[in-house]
Design an enzyme around this catalytic site. Structure first.
Site, PDB file in Angstrom:
ATOM      1  N   ARG A   1       0.840  -1.298  -0.038  1.00 35.79           N
ATOM      2  CA  ARG A   1      -0.144   0.151   0.120  1.00 35.79           C
ATOM      3  C   ARG A   1       0.767   1.333  -0.134  1.00 35.79           C
ATOM      4  O   ARG A   1       0.504   2.232   0.662  1.00 35.79           O
ATOM      5  CB  ARG A   1      -1.077   0.169   1.042  1.00 35.79           C
ATOM      6  CG  ARG A   1      -1.835  -1.116   1.236  1.00 35.79           C
ATOM      7  CD  ARG A   1      -2.945  -1.124   0.143  1.00 35.79           C
ATOM      8  NE  ARG A   1      -3.636  -2.412   0.172  1.00 35.79           N
ATOM      9  CZ  ARG A   1      -3.402  -3.379  -0.267  1.00 35.79           C
ATOM     10  NH1 ARG A   1      -2.493  -3.907  -0.822  1.00 35.79           N
ATOM     11  NH2 ARG A   1      -4.381  -4.564  -0.145  1.00 35.79           N
TER      12      ARG A   1
ATOM     13  N   SER B   1     -10.764  -0.200   3.318  1.00 34.61           N
ATOM     14  CA  SER B   1     -10.079  -0.790   4.378  1.00 34.61           C
ATOM     15  C   SER B   1      -9.183   0.367   5.067  1.00 34.61           C
ATOM     16  O   SER B   1      -8.533   1.197   4.473  1.00 34.61           O
ATOM     17  CB  SER B   1      -8.839  -1.651   3.799  1.00 34.61           C
ATOM     18  OG  SER B   1      -9.680  -2.675   3.450  1.00 34.61           O
TER      19      SER B   1
ATOM     20  N   GLU C   1      -4.410   3.086   6.796  1.00 28.22           N
ATOM     21  CA  GLU C   1      -4.235   3.289   5.153  1.00 28.22           C
ATOM     22  C   GLU C   1      -5.011   4.221   4.532  1.00 28.22           C
ATOM     23  O   GLU C   1      -4.594   4.838   3.522  1.00 28.22           O
ATOM     24  CB  GLU C   1      -4.754   1.878   4.716  1.00 28.22           C
ATOM     25  CG  GLU C   1      -4.731   1.831   3.158  1.00 28.22           C
ATOM     26  CD  GLU C   1      -5.122   0.327   2.751  1.00 28.22           C
ATOM     27  OE1 GLU C   1      -5.499   0.315   1.509  1.00 28.22           O
ATOM     28  OE2 GLU C   1      -5.253  -0.633   3.415  1.00 28.22           O
TER      29      GLU C   1
END
Length: 331
Positions: free
Chosen positions: A158, A232, A327
Site C-alpha cells: 500500500r 480498508s 491506510e
C-alpha cells in the site's frame, strides 16, 4: 464546491480545480501557482478522510482515455495506457471485455486509475505493482514530463515513491499496464477459492472471476453509495517472527501469514478481538461485517473518524502490543 470523497464528509479547500485536458494542466504548471501553497491530488476520494479545511489547492484529475500501446505489444504481452481520471473499475471491466487479462482480482476497488500506483492498490492476492509497466507524470515545480518505470516507483505494501519521498511533487497523468492475452486465473486467496468452489466454478472465465470477486468484496464491505467509508482503514501490520510466536501462544486462532519481514497479521482480526466490531463513537462506527472498515453512520465529521481510529489503535496496542497504521489518508 463539491469535493468528492467516499466517506461522504463535507470538505472545503482554499481552491478546488478540475483538470480534463493535458493542455490545461500544462498551462497551470507553467503559471507556477501550484508551488505557492499546499497541493492535494484527488482522484475518487476513496481513501481520504477530510478532518480539516485544506489550506491550499485540491487538484481533481478528470482526464479520460484508454488505448492499446501497440508498439510495445508482443507475443502474449498486452500494454494498455489509461488516463489517471478513469474510474478504476470501469477500466478493469474494459480490459476484461477486450480480453486483456491480469486485473480481474482488482475488481470493484473504488477510486481512479491515477491512484493505483500511488497507493499500490491490491486485493485477493494481486497488487497494482504486479501489472504496472510505467507511470507518466508531470513535475509540479517545473512542469516537465517524467516517465517512472515500475522499478523506479518503489512499490511496497500500500505504498510507493509517490506516497512517500515524492508526495505531491509529481502529478500522475496516465498509467501503462502490462497485461496478458492469455487468461491465467489467480485464485489462491482463500476467501476467493472458497467462493468459487461454493459456486461450482472450477475453471472460471475472466468475467466469472471478476463477478465472484465483486460478490465476495461487497459481502464484506459497504458500497460507498449506501454507506460512507474509506474502504480498508488500517494496514495489516507486519511483526517479527518472535512477536508472532508469542501472540500465537496466547491467541492460537490469530490470523497471519508469513512474509519476508516476518508475519503479516490480519488487522481486522485484531480489531474484532479487541471488541470493536460493530461498535461506534459518535456518528462513526466499525462496520459490523468487517472490522477493518470504519463507516459513516450518518452525518459524521472527519474529527469523529479520527477519534474512533485513535481509540481502536490504542486498544489494539494495549491488548496485543501491535501498532496499527492507517491506510486511509487524513486531511
Amino acid at each position: 464546491m463539491n469535493i468528492s470523497n467516499t466517506f461522504g464528509i463535507p470538505a472545503t479547500a482554499d481552491r478546488y480545480l478540475e483538470i480534463r485536458e493535458e493542455t490545461e494542466l500544462q498551462a497551470l504548471l507553467a503559471g507556477g501557482t501550484l508551488c505557492n501553497a499546499p497541493l492535494l491530488l484527488l482522484g475518487g476520494g476513496s481513501n481520504m478522510v477530510f478532518a480539516h479545511h485544506f489550506p491550499g489547492t485540491i487538484l481533481h484529475l478528470e482526464n479520460k482515455g484508454i488505448r492499446l500501446v501497440e508498439e510495445l505489444c508482443s507475443g502474449d504481452d498486452v500494454f494498455v495506457e489509461a488516463a489517471a481520471g478513469e474510474v478504476w473499475d470501469d477500466f478493469v471491466q474494459h480490459c476484461i471485455a477486450h480480453e486483456w487479462h491480469g486485473l480481474e482480482n482488482l475488481t470493484a476497488i473504488p477510486g481512479t486509475v491515477g491512484a493505483s500506483p500511488v497507493q499500490n492498490v491490491g486485493a485477493y492476492g494481486v497488487e497494482a505493482k504486479d501489472v504496472i509497466h510505467s507511470v507518466r507524470t508531470f513535475e509540479v515545480a517545473t512542469g516537465r514530463e517524467r516517465i517512472f518505470m515500475n522499478e523506479e516507483c518503489r512499490f511496497a505494501y500500500r505504498d510507493s515513491i509517490f506516497k512517500g519521498e515524492l508526495k505531491d511533487r509529481y502529478i500522475v497523468w496516465s498509467v501503462t499496464f502490462r497485461l496478458r492475452r492469455t487468461f491465467q486465473p489467480d485464485v489462491h486467496y482463500k476467501a476467493l477459492s472458497d467462493a468459487l468452489a461454493a459456486a461450482g466454478m472450477e475453471h472460471p472465465t475472466a468475467q466469472q472471476l471478476s463477478e465472484a470477486i465483486a460478490k465476495v468484496r461487497w459481502s464484506k464491505l459497504p458500497r460507498p453509495e449506501e454507506k460512507g467509508s474509506a474502504g480498508s482503514f488500517f494496514k495489516n501490520p507486519v511483526v517479527s517472527e518472535s512477536q508472532y510466536r508469542k501472540l500465537l501462544s496466547e491467541y492460537p486462532d490469530i490470523v497471519a501469514y508469513p512474509v519476508a519481514e516476518g508475519y503479516k497479521l490480519a488487522a481486522g482480526w485484531l480489531i474484532e478481538h479487541a471488541g470493536w466490531k460493530g461498535r461506534s463513537l459518535g456518528r462513526c462506527g466499525v462496520y459490523e461485517r468487517q472490522a477493518l472498515v470504519l463507516v459513516n453512520l450518518g452525518g459524521c465529521t472527519g474529527q469523529e473518524v479520527v477519534a474512533l481510529a485513535d481509540a481502536v489503535t490504542a486498544d489494539v496496542e494495549r491488548r496485543f502490543g501491535v501498532t496499527l497504521q492507517k491506510e486511509a489518508i487524513i486531511i
